[in-house]
Design an enzyme around this catalytic site. Structure first.
Site: not given
Ligand code: 5GP
Length: 126
Positions: A34-36, A97, A105-106, A110-111
């Site tokens: 899960r995204d923070i 992205n 950002e990272v 990632h999806m």
């Protein structure tokens, strides 16, 4: 120029278990968590365990086994969340992205899987 992978990025630290994460699913090649800072009721990040910077890097350099596993996990996460539009769910959006214009950002591929509310149109006019 070939991609340079920064192994100090936050997802590399998550994969090395140096920082915790809220895991949704894990396989040999893939981790979903899960995204923070969730931007929808469901906001899951699916990442390969291999050192890939962004989508094109992964798609070109990863093995078939890694790519198949990543895509299967992304589908199974949708299944687990009950968001599949063909199975009674109300749908979702996947986003990946890349780079400066993609506002990544990272720098570990990632999806994003976003769901649980109407998400609006894909892009706002610039
Ligand atoms: P990007 O902008 O690179 O596509 O998305 C990076 C995502 O990673 C953002 O949605 C951000 O909230 C998430 N994120 C950043 N740091 C952490 C962290 O330490 N843990 C988790 N679970 N998500 C993070």
């Amino acid at each position: 120029m070939p991609y340079a992978y920064d192994d100090q990025n936050i997802f590399a630290k998550i994969l090395r278990k140096e920082i915790p994460n809220d895991t949704v699913m894990e396989t040999e090649h893939t981790l979903a968590f899960r995204d923070i800072r969730p931007q929808a009721p469901h906001h899951v990040l699916v990442i390969p365990k291999g050192s890939y910077v962004c989508h094109d890097h992964f798609c070109i350099a990863a093995s078939d086994a890694e790519i198949v596993d990543f895509m299967r996990v992304s589908g199974k996460v949708c299944q687990m969340l009950g968001i599949q539009p063909g199975e009674g769910g109300q749908g979702f959006r996947t986003i990946s992205n890349a780079g400066e214009h993609g506002v990544q950002e990272v720098p570990h591929y990632h999806m994003h899987i976003l769901a649980g509310r109407g998400l609006g149109r894909m892009l706002n006019p610039a």
